[in-house]
Every structure is written in structure tokens, then in C-alpha cells.
Design a protein around this motif. Structure first.
Motif, short mmCIF file in Angstrom:
data_model
loop_
_atom_site.label_atom_id
_atom_site.label_comp_id
_atom_site.label_asym_id
_atom_site.label_seq_id
_atom_site.Cartn_x
_atom_site.Cartn_y
_atom_site.Cartn_z
N VAL A 20 0.83 -1.20 0.00
CA VAL A 20 0.00 0.00 0.00
C VAL A 20 0.87 1.25 0.00
CG1 VAL A 20 -1.76 1.31 1.25
CG2 VAL A 20 -1.86 -1.20 1.22
N VAL A 21 0.55 2.16 -0.90
CA VAL A 21 1.20 3.47 -0.95
C VAL A 21 0.16 4.50 -0.51
CG1 VAL A 21 2.36 5.17 -2.39
CG2 VAL A 21 2.69 2.73 -2.83
N TYR A 22 0.42 5.14 0.60
CA TYR A 22 -0.57 6.05 1.17
C TYR A 22 -0.42 7.44 0.53
CZ TYR A 22 -1.50 2.41 4.56
OH TYR A 22 -1.86 1.22 5.15
N LEU A 23 -1.29 7.71 -0.40
CA LEU A 23 -1.32 9.01 -1.06
C LEU A 23 -2.74 9.26 -1.54
CD1 LEU A 23 -1.50 8.16 -4.28
CD2 LEU A 23 0.95 7.90 -4.05
N ASP A 24 -3.00 10.46 -1.95
CA ASP A 24 -4.32 10.84 -2.45
C ASP A 24 -4.26 10.93 -3.97
OD1 ASP A 24 -6.88 11.72 -2.80
OD2 ASP A 24 -6.49 13.78 -2.14
N PRO A 25 -4.68 9.85 -4.66
CA PRO A 25 -4.58 9.86 -6.12
C PRO A 25 -5.43 11.00 -6.70
CG PRO A 25 -5.10 7.66 -5.29
CD PRO A 25 -5.28 8.59 -4.15
#
Length: 319
Positions: free
Chosen positions: A254-259
Motif C-alpha cells: 500500500v502506498v498512502y497518497l491521495d490519487p
């Protein structure tokens, strides 16, 4: 009852093979093994023997592979001829009829890969990974005519490791199941087990997985997709399509970012890896298996894949 038991073992895959080996190494006598028929597998459709059959033959144990209805009088008479005290079942693949359940004096017991009544059914180990359970285990139960509804004889629990796949957990629970099985049989012989009825009100079921279950809908939350891909590894595997060909996905992170792009859009595809936008956050895929090729590092595949940032991997019918 402390004398040596005569046991018939019923099972098919590697999960069952581990329990059979434990019985062969134990104090009781395995008088016969029942397993599924040989199947054609792979691209060449070569006939392969079930792992349980291979082990039984190597141990000079009689093997039965019924292709007809196991409810038949002929099959029952064949089983009865071995005069079993107990029938042990582990991932055999068929429901047992009442005439078989009632045949041995100690009945039939089953090695099940979950903490019943949670995850009755065909895919409990995969489901525990898919649901990201913090605790997993095995149950030895007294079998009845329904699926995984019999009284619980004993259970064992472990904690899954981070990044656990259903494949790695299968191996751990197979070993745990075999040791728990021996403990249950000892308790049956000594009369120390207290069967506990299951609470049907909290029971859950896991249907048999299909290949189509692996198609990834990138609109899902990245955390759920990460556990889904791990739960479907090694089969049926999570997958998507690129240029009309299937891409099987492994080792998600999981990459925690706001696409700021639509779900399924490739955010990054370079020497640092492959990152894909999800409904919430994103996923980095570290290993991939292109259609017709071997599993490999994603960075190796990307060198010749011509996959650019901005490409959509979301299924068209879901877009």
C-alpha cells in the motif's frame, strides 16, 4: 481405548498430505487411503497423482480413488472391509454420506483450516488472508452430514506474518493441523475430549474460488486490494489486463497518497517500480507474471513493457 487404532485417511492435496504423514509417523495404523482420481493438469494435460496418493503408495498403503458415487453400497463395503476404528478427513473434496459417517466406532473427524464456526466451506485459508485476520488457525471437528457444522473437538491458533499469502499460510496451517490432529486422536482414545457444539448464529461460509474472482477492480480501497492479492496467491491470483493480455500481480504494498487520477491509472512505471491508483490510496506491485511467461520482478518486466504513467488498467466494463 488406548490400543492402536485402525485409521482410514481421506484427503487429496498437499494440505492433507501433511496430516497423512503425521499419522504414518504416529502410533496408530493407517490401513487405507481414499483420494480423488488422478487429474490432467498443465498445458500438456499430463495426468498427475494427488499428493496424498503419492505418499500412500510410497508407504505401501492401499489407495482407493472412487470415480462413482461414494454413497454406493460397493464403496461402503470396500471401506468396511478394512474395519476402521476411525476415519480422518482433510481436504478430501467430497461430502461424506451418513452410512460412512456412522461406520467407524469413533466416527469421522475432519481437519479444517479455520477457527470454526468462522469460514466453513471450501476456501477458509484464502478468506482469512483476504479479510486480513489478525488470528488464524485450525479446527478438528466431529463430522456430520452438513458442511463443517459438526461438534468442535479441539482448535489451535497462530498469528499470520505481515505479507502472508494463502500459499505460505497453507504450509503453516497444514503443519499446525497435523499436530492438532494427533492431539485430538489421543484425546479420543483416552476419552478426554469434550465435543463443543458450534454457534450457528455466528457461522460464516467461504465458497470455492473461481479464476474470475482474481480480476482486480481498482476502485476498491488499496488496503483491501493488498490483502485480496495476497489471499489469491498462488491461486487463482489477482490479475488485470494490459494490451489485452493478463498480468498476474504479486507482492503488493500500500502506498498512502491521495490519487488525483481515476482508479486503475498507472501513477508510476519506471526503474523504481509500478504504482497504480486505487479507489483510496494506491498499490505498488513488486512482482508480476505476464501472460505466457514466468513470474518476475516488476522492474524487469517494465524495461520492455512500454507501460507508461497515465495508462488505465481498470477493466473496461467497470470504467
Amino acid at each position: 481405548m488406548t490400543e492402536t487404532l485402525r485409521i482410514i485417511f481421506m484427503g487429496t492435496p498437499q494440505f492433507a498430505e501433511v496430516s497423512l504423514q503425521a499419522l504414518l509417523d504416529g502410533p496408530d495404523e493407517v490401513v487405507a487411503v481414499v483420494t480423488q482420481p488422478d487429474r490432467a493438469k498443465g498445458r500438456g494435460k499430463k495426468m498427475q497423482q494427488p499428493p496424498v496418493k503419492v505418499l500412500a503408495k510410497a508407504s505401501d498403503i492401499p489407495v482407493l480413488q472412487p470415480t462413482a458415487d461414494i454413497r454406493s453400497e460397493e464403496f461402503q463395503n470396500g471401506i468396511a472391509s478394512y474395519q476402521p476404528d476411525l476415519i480422518v478427513v482433510a481436504a478430501y473434496g467430497r461430502m461424506l454420506p451418513k452410512n460412512l459417517l456412522d461406520l467407524p466406532p469413533l466416527g469421522c473427524i475432519n481437519v479444517h483450516g479455520s477457527l470454526l464456526p468462522k469460514y466453513r466451506g471450501a476456501a477458509p485459508i484464502q478468506q482469512s488472508i483476504i479479510n486480513n485476520d489478525s488470528e488464524v488457525g485450525v479446527t478438528i471437528l466431529q463430522m456430520d452430514e452438513k458442511m463443517d457444522t459438526g461438534d468442535i473437538l479441539c482448535r489451535s491458533r497462530i498469528l499470520p506474518d505481515p505479507g502472508e499469502t494463502s500459499g505460505s499460510l497453507f504450509l503453516k496451517l497444514a503443519a499446525l493441523g497435523s499436530s492438532t490432529l494427533l492431539r485430538a486422536i489421543c484425546g479420543l482414545k483416552e476419552g478426554t475430549l469434550i465435543p463443543t457444539p458450534q454457534d450457528n448464529s455466528i457461522a460464516t461460509y467461504t465458497p470455492m474460488l473461481k479464476k474470475e474472482d482474481g480480476l482486480i477492480d481498482w476502485r476498491m480501497d488499496a488496503v483491501k486490494l493488498e490483502s485480496l492479492i495476497r489471499g489469491l496467491d498462488p491461486w487463482p491470483t489477482g490479475y488485470c489486463f494490459f494490451n489485452g493480455k493478463r498480468l498476474r500481480l504479486f507482492k503488493p504494498e500500500v502506498v498512502y497518497l491521495d490519487p488525483v487520477v481515476e482508479a486503475g491509472t498507472v501513477i508510476q512505471a519506471d526503474e523504481t517500480g509500478l504504482v497504480i491508483a486505487c479507489g483510496t490510496n494506491a498499490l505498488k506491485i513488486s512482482e508480476i507474471q505476464p501472460e505466457g511467461k514466468k513470474r518476475m520482478k516488476t522492474t524487469d518486466w517494465l524495461r520492455g513493457a512500454n507501460l507508461a504513467a497515465g495508462t488505465s488498467l481498470q477493466p473496461e466494463e467497470s470504467a
